[in-house]
Design an enzyme around this catalytic site. Structure first.
Site, short mmCIF file in Angstrom:
data_model
loop_
_atom_site.label_atom_id
_atom_site.label_comp_id
_atom_site.label_asym_id
_atom_site.label_seq_id
_atom_site.Cartn_x
_atom_site.Cartn_y
_atom_site.Cartn_z
CG ASP A 44 -4.41 -7.99 -5.51
OD1 ASP A 44 -4.60 -7.93 -4.28
OD2 ASP A 44 -5.32 -8.13 -6.34
N GLY A 92 -0.56 4.75 -1.07
CA GLY A 92 -1.66 5.35 -0.33
C GLY A 92 -1.21 6.56 0.47
CD GLN A 93 -4.02 10.49 4.45
OE1 GLN A 93 -4.65 9.57 4.96
NE2 GLN A 93 -4.17 11.74 4.81
N GLY A 153 0.82 -1.22 0.00
CA GLY A 153 0.00 0.00 0.00
C GLY A 153 0.85 1.26 0.00
CE LYS A 176 -7.81 -0.74 9.21
NZ LYS A 176 -6.48 -1.09 8.69
CE1 TYR A 191 -10.27 1.16 7.43
CE2 TYR A 191 -11.23 2.42 9.24
CZ TYR A 191 -10.14 2.10 8.46
OH TYR A 191 -8.93 2.69 8.68
#
Ligand code: AKB
Length: 326
Positions: A53, A11-12, A8, A146, A142
């Site tokens: 992936d 991502g941010q 990832g 988590k 989500y």
């Protein structure tokens, strides 16, 4: 940490954490991977980057074997709002991706960093000074992924001795890469709107108080936790980490100190509002302070000042570039 694999990485948090790891351990020791092809503007050209992936277990295993990494920062995940829109995909990426990472960590002796979130809590959780150990009955998909992820990481530590560690992140504020589909995204979008248009249409109610953190603190926390003395960690996975807690109204007022003509209107998104209403207002992060010396550096005033300065500079560069190109 000798060789690090980041999932990832586009991502941010991925963009900035990968950069910080490179700065600290050396570019040759950090392998960035992402589902998307790398965004040219956000990652330097000399990044070691592979498309991966995380749901593809054989590909992940091959990557770990080929790169001989001993630590995995597993950041690939769908965020809260997009997970409500695509629950099956969110379960697949967030859960199957994580178990693939844990399995390869078990067979290849890697340590794993897994970011949990304030989303792991629910409406039954005490919302102020949310304890490290408390009721966790999230209502969002989500959040369910988590909490399950936290438990799975604990399981791999207790059952197999995999060195799993993690944090419960608040909403993250950054200017280098945009968040994608979170409930706390307003706290990033608002800065771009303020600089460009002097107006923002907010999708959360004016009084929605949530924990937030500036990206440099989020990145420093992940690295510090992974470097902490294992013997001193009682909680290992899912440490509460807090930095500041505010409402959209308070954030707007802080921005107005720099841009007095900035205005905000409110057009509530019921899906994201319901998620935000189920999350805590402010977590107690004393376990992180005590066990590995966590301390945030940025409060609301420092974050707003830096965000506005950075975005203004990059907007000026874009305008300058467009002008020069004419
Ligand atoms: C989201 O809003 O989904 C994330 C988070 C708080 O985990 N930023």
């Amino acid at each position: 940490m000798k060789k690090i694999l980041v999932t990832g990485a586009t991502g941010q948090i991925g963009v900035e954490l990968t950069q910080a790891l490179r700065d600290k351990y050396g570019a040759a020791y950090v392998v960035a991977t992402g589902y998307n092809h790398r965004p040219a503007s956000e990652l330097p050209q000399d990044f070691i980057f592979y498309r991966l992936d995380v749901r593809d277990a054989p590909a992940l295993k091959k990557m770990v074997k080929d790169t001989q990494c001993d630590t995995i920062f597993h950041l690939a995940s769908l965020l809260s709002a997009v997970a409500e829109a695509k629950p099956m995909e969110a379960w697949d990426i967030n859960m199957n991706g994580l178990i693939n990472v844990l399995e390869v960590a078990r067979t290849h002796g890697c340590a794993v960093f897994f970011p949990s979130s304030i989303g792991a809590f629910g409406p039954g959780t005490p919302s102020f000074n949310t304890p490290q150990e408390t009721i966790q009955r999230p209502q969002s998909l989500y959040g369910i992924t988590k909490v399950s992820g936290e438990l799975l990481c604990d399981y791999y530590f207790h059952r197999y001795g995999v060195d799993t560690r993690g944090l419960r992140y608040p909403g993250l504020i950054s200017y280098k890469a945009m968040p994608g589909g979170g409930t706390t995204d307003y706290a990033v979008d608002i800065f771009y709107a303020a600089v460009k248009n002097r107006h923002y249409d907010c999708f959360l109610r004016t009084d929605t108080q949530l924990d937030m953190m500036y990206m440099p603190d989020a990145v420093a926390a992940a690295i510090k936790l992974m470097e902490a003395d294992s013997a001193k960690l009682k909680h290992r996975n899912a440490f509460n980490v807090a930095a500041m807690s505010f409402t959209p109204e308070q954030l707007a007022a802080e921005i107005q100190k720099h841009l007095p003509d900035f205005t905000v209107s409110y057009r509530i998104d019921p899906v994201r509002q319901a998620i935000a209403d189920s999350w805590p207002r402010h977590m107690d992060d004393s376990a992180a302070h005590a066990e590995w010396g966590w301390q945030a550096q940025y409060d609301l005033a420092a974050t707003v000042k830096d965000m506005l300065e950075q975005i203004t500079v990059s907007e000026q560069k874009i305008k300058g570039g467009a002008y020069a190109a004419r």
